[in-house]
Every structure is written in C-alpha cells, then in structure tokens.
Design a protein around this motif. Structure first.
Motif, PDB file in Angstrom:
ATOM      1  N   SER A   1       0.851  -1.186   0.000  1.00  0.00           N
ATOM      2  CA  SER A   1       0.000   0.000   0.000  1.00  0.00           C
ATOM      3  C   SER A   1       0.888   1.237   0.000  1.00  0.00           C
ATOM      4  CB  SER A   1      -0.930  -0.003   1.205  1.00  0.00           C
ATOM      5  OG  SER A   1      -0.178  -0.091   2.415  1.00  0.00           O
ATOM      6  N   LEU A   2       0.262   2.434  -0.128  1.00  0.00           N
ATOM      7  CA  LEU A   2       1.030   3.669  -0.255  1.00  0.00           C
ATOM      8  C   LEU A   2       0.314   4.801   0.468  1.00  0.00           C
ATOM      9  CD1 LEU A   2       3.371   5.274  -1.658  1.00  0.00           C
ATOM     10  CD2 LEU A   2       1.763   5.682  -3.533  1.00  0.00           C
ATOM     11  N   THR A   3       1.088   5.581   1.199  1.00  0.00           N
ATOM     12  CA  THR A   3       0.584   6.805   1.824  1.00  0.00           C
ATOM     13  C   THR A   3       1.466   7.967   1.379  1.00  0.00           C
ATOM     14  OG1 THR A   3      -0.195   5.618   3.790  1.00  0.00           O
ATOM     15  CG2 THR A   3       0.104   7.997   3.992  1.00  0.00           C
ATOM     16  N   ILE A   4       0.836   9.060   0.946  1.00  0.00           N
ATOM     17  CA  ILE A   4       1.564  10.258   0.526  1.00  0.00           C
ATOM     18  C   ILE A   4       1.262  11.369   1.524  1.00  0.00           C
ATOM     19  CG2 ILE A   4       1.705  12.045  -1.248  1.00  0.00           C
ATOM     20  CD1 ILE A   4       1.311   9.928  -3.340  1.00  0.00           C
ATOM     21  N   SER A   5       2.304  12.007   2.047  1.00  0.00           N
ATOM     22  CA  SER A   5       2.114  13.033   3.074  1.00  0.00           C
ATOM     23  C   SER A   5       2.862  14.314   2.724  1.00  0.00           C
ATOM     24  CB  SER A   5       2.575  12.517   4.442  1.00  0.00           C
ATOM     25  OG  SER A   5       3.969  12.243   4.419  1.00  0.00           O
ATOM     26  N   ASN A   6       2.485  15.375   3.467  1.00  0.00           N
ATOM     27  CA  ASN A   6       3.037  16.722   3.317  1.00  0.00           C
ATOM     28  C   ASN A   6       2.627  17.358   1.982  1.00  0.00           C
ATOM     29  OD1 ASN A   6       4.333  19.001   4.283  1.00  0.00           O
ATOM     30  ND2 ASN A   6       6.335  18.410   3.484  1.00  0.00           N
ATOM     31  N   THR A   7       1.353  17.232   1.661  1.00  0.00           N
ATOM     32  CA  THR A   7       0.786  17.951   0.518  1.00  0.00           C
ATOM     33  C   THR A   7      -0.102  19.072   1.048  1.00  0.00           C
ATOM     34  OG1 THR A   7      -1.105  16.441   0.389  1.00  0.00           O
ATOM     35  CG2 THR A   7       0.816  15.919  -0.970  1.00  0.00           C
ATOM     36  N   LEU A   8      -0.143  20.172   0.320  1.00  0.00           N
ATOM     37  CA  LEU A   8      -0.972  21.295   0.744  1.00  0.00           C
ATOM     38  C   LEU A   8      -2.447  20.916   0.706  1.00  0.00           C
ATOM     39  CD1 LEU A   8      -1.060  24.295   1.561  1.00  0.00           C
ATOM     40  CD2 LEU A   8      -1.184  24.870  -0.873  1.00  0.00           C
ATOM     41  N   GLN A   9      -2.825  20.128  -0.286  1.00  0.00           N
ATOM     42  CA  GLN A   9      -4.216  19.693  -0.423  1.00  0.00           C
ATOM     43  C   GLN A   9      -4.414  18.353   0.306  1.00  0.00           C
ATOM     44  OE1 GLN A   9      -2.314  20.574  -3.113  1.00  0.00           O
ATOM     45  NE2 GLN A   9      -3.191  22.605  -3.469  1.00  0.00           N
TER      46      GLN A   9
END
Length: 391
Positions: free
Chosen positions: A357-365
């Motif tokens: 699985s994948l988690t993406i963090s530190n995005t403005l949106q």
C-alpha cells in the motif's frame, strides 16, 4: 355699416358660403374650450352679421390655438417618449449588467460543480470503480524492444454474455487493435495458439517463430506475455506437442509466474507523442522503498522520470505500507495537472506491483483529483487506460 337690409335667407346663404372647418379634437375638448370663452350677449337681429363675423373669427382663433397646442403636445409627447425610451434603454442596460454578471457567475459555478463531480478527470490508470459495466483487456504492447502495458476498457455488451476470461478477451479483440496508430510496433496477436485451463495460460509456439531471434526479441516476448496475462497464476510456453519450449538464448523455458517481481513505473513516449506508464523490466530495485526512490531518475534514455524537477521526497516503510513524504509542502495545484497526476500514479503503480500500500504526506491539499491523502492511497488495478471504440 352698410344700410343693406339682410333677411334670414340671405344670411343663411352667406353662412353656407363660409369654408368648412374641420376639427379632429374630441367633442369634450372643444366644448371645454368654447365654454371657457367669454359669453357674448344676444344682440338684436340687426347685429347678426357682426355676430356671425365675431363667431367665425373666434372659431378660427380657437381652432388655430388648439392646433398649436396639439402640435406642442405631440412634440412634448414625442420628447417624453424619447426620453422615456432612453431611460428605459438605460434601465435595461443597467439591469442587463447584473443579469450578465449573474449568468457568468452561474456558468463559473457550473464549471466548478462539474469539476467537483469529475475529480478523476486527470487519471490515466484503471481503478476499481471503472470496472462497472466494462471488462479490461490487458495487453503488453511493443515499442522498440520495450513493453508498455495498456488496458483497453471493453464495454460489457461487446464482450457477450457472462464473464469472459483473459484468453477470450484477447482472442476476440487483440487482432482488432491498430498498434501503429497508437504509436507502437505491430506485435499482436501472438504466433501459434493459446489455451486457458483455469488460471493457467499455455502458449504453443509454431516452428519458425520469431521470438528467439536475439536475446532482446526473447525478453520482449516474455515480458509481453507477462503483461498480457498479468492476472493469471501461471504462463507456460510449449512447443507444438505440448512440451516446454526451447528458446535459443535461454534454453528450456520455465513457467512464468506473473507479478513475482515488482517494478518502478516510468514514463515512455510513443511515436504519436503520447506518454505511457511503463515498468522497467530488468532494471527495477529488489524492494519497494528503493524502487520509489529510484523514480526520481530514469534508468536510461528510453524512460523519463515521472517526478517533476525540484521535488524531493523520502520513503519509509511501515510494514507493507510505503510512506512518501515530500521534503517541502507540495502544492499540487501549482504544478501542471498531468505532471502531478503522472507522479502520483507512477508511485501508486509501483507500490501496487510490489503488493504494498502507499501513503503520501506533506501535501498542501488534503484531497486532490479523487485522492484522499489523509489515508492510504487508492491504488490502480491496471495502467494506461484506453477506451475501446467499436470497430
């Protein structure tokens, strides 16, 4: 005064000789004007000629004054109507401006609403919700020795009744694909014959086939088979009598287990100028963490990195979940929409190929184009979606 004696008949004849006066005013208006004229007492009959002259003079005077008043009234009315028309035009224009502004606002709101209703418009891959009412024909297309997996969305009515298996879809539709029009080499359908037994695909190679004319041709063939039948448990390559085939550069071919090794997904451009996601067969890292980091730089000139210049990130593993954290808060709206989508989908396809699985963090949106970054990312089920057009 003359001493001629007038009788009634002569007077009547004289009056008849007077020119006829036509007055188009309403009777009430004439009566009003006449009633306001000074009353002249009745004189003896001998003054009748004078009275007649006076009345005639007064009548002509009243008529002239009335006509002048009427012309003035018409002129005034015309000016009033003109001014009224101008005012009305100005009011209409003034009223039109808010209406136009309101219409523009409505149009903008409609466009914004449409964008909100279709947040996945930039996506290029196939997702779970896309499978409703459609079947996916997975096929590995060839581009100058490289394999590009493409997913054709076949409308359910075209595939016939029931749930077609992978081989049925391939044999029905692969021959109809115009590969050169999509920017690829003409490669399908495969030479020989194919057979499906449960989750096992067998390819029976004919004598004189072209799949072992060089090591590059052999690898292209094997990778293409794996991508075309990615959802199967095993792919067997046999000769015409059903025995394991011998290929010049690798000898006896072992059964292929699709998806055993994960791959980094890079960008590759076809001759049409379109960009596709392509797995880096033979050049991918052994683990997902390194494979995600490797996306920042293409392995050779045939591929291109999907990560825009100037964007840095780190990768950590939490069990089977990869966490990609951007070094600086990433404003996805500040990037080109397709560039941002390709970066996210390349990471998602890479994670999916490693079974993680994948988690993406530190995005403005917190949410963008259908993705919710507050939780594990929705992963695609297949890359490079193309809508099937009936041939």
């Amino acid at each position: 005064m003359p001493n001629d004696k007038w009788n009634d008949e002569e007077i009547e004849n004289l009056l008849r000789d007077f020119p006829k006066i036509q007055d188009k005013r309403p009777k009430a208006e004439v009566y009003k004007n006449v009633s306001q004229t000074q009353y002249v007492p009745k004189q003896p009959k001998r003054w009748l000629p004078l009275l007649v002259a006076v009345i005639a003079f007064l009548s002509i005077s009243v008529l002239a004054v009335s006509l002048l008043q009427q012309n003035g009234s018409d002129s005034s009315t015309g000016e009033t109507e003109t001014e009224s028309g101008d005012a009305e035009s100005m009011m209409t224009a003034d009223e039109a401006q808010p209406e136009q502004a309101e219409q523009s606002a409505d149009d903008s709101e409609g466009a914004a609403s449409l964008a909100m209703e279709e947040p996945e418009a930039l996506r290029t891959a196939v997702y779970e919700q896309d499978l409703t009412g459609a079947h996916v024909l997975h096929i590995g297309l060839a581009d100058q020795g490289y394999v590009v997996p493409v997913s054709f969305m076949i409308p359910a009515p075209l595939a016939g009744e029931g749930e077609p298996d992978a081989l049925e879809l391939y044999e029905t539709f692969a021959g109809q694909i115009d590969e050169s029009a999509l920017g690829f080499d003409e490669y399908h359908p495969y030479e020989g014959s194919l057979q499906q037994d449960g989750a096992t695909i067998s390819h029976f190679l004919p004598e004189g086939h072209d799949y072992d004319k060089g090591s590059a041709a052999t690898l292209l063939y094997l990778y293409s088979l794996e991508e075309t039948f990615m959802g199967q448990q095993e792919i067997r390559i046999l000769n015409e009598v059903g025995e394991p085939a011998q290929l010049a550069h690798i000898g006896e071919v072992e059964p292929i287990i699709p998806g055993t090794q994960g791959h980094s997904y890079y960008l590759m451009d076809a001759s049409t100028g379109d960009w596709y996601m392509a797995p880096s067969y033979g050049m991918s890292e052994a683990n997902l963490e390194d494979a995600l980091v490797a996306l920042r730089q293409a392995p050779n000139d045939a591929y291109r990195s999907p990560v825009p210049d100037g964007i840095g990130y780190g990768v950590e593993m939490d069990g089977t979940n990869a966490i990609v954290t951007f070094e600086e808060t990433l404003d996805l709206e500040a990037l080109d929409g397709m560039a941002a989508m390709r970066m996210i989908e390349s990471m998602a396809l890479t994670a999916q190929s490693y079974g993680s699985s994948l988690t993406i963090s530190n995005t403005l949106q917190a949410e963008w184009s259908g993705f919710d970054f507050s939780k594990e990312l929705e992963l695609p089920v297949a890359p490079n979606r193309i809508e099937w057009t009936e041939k």
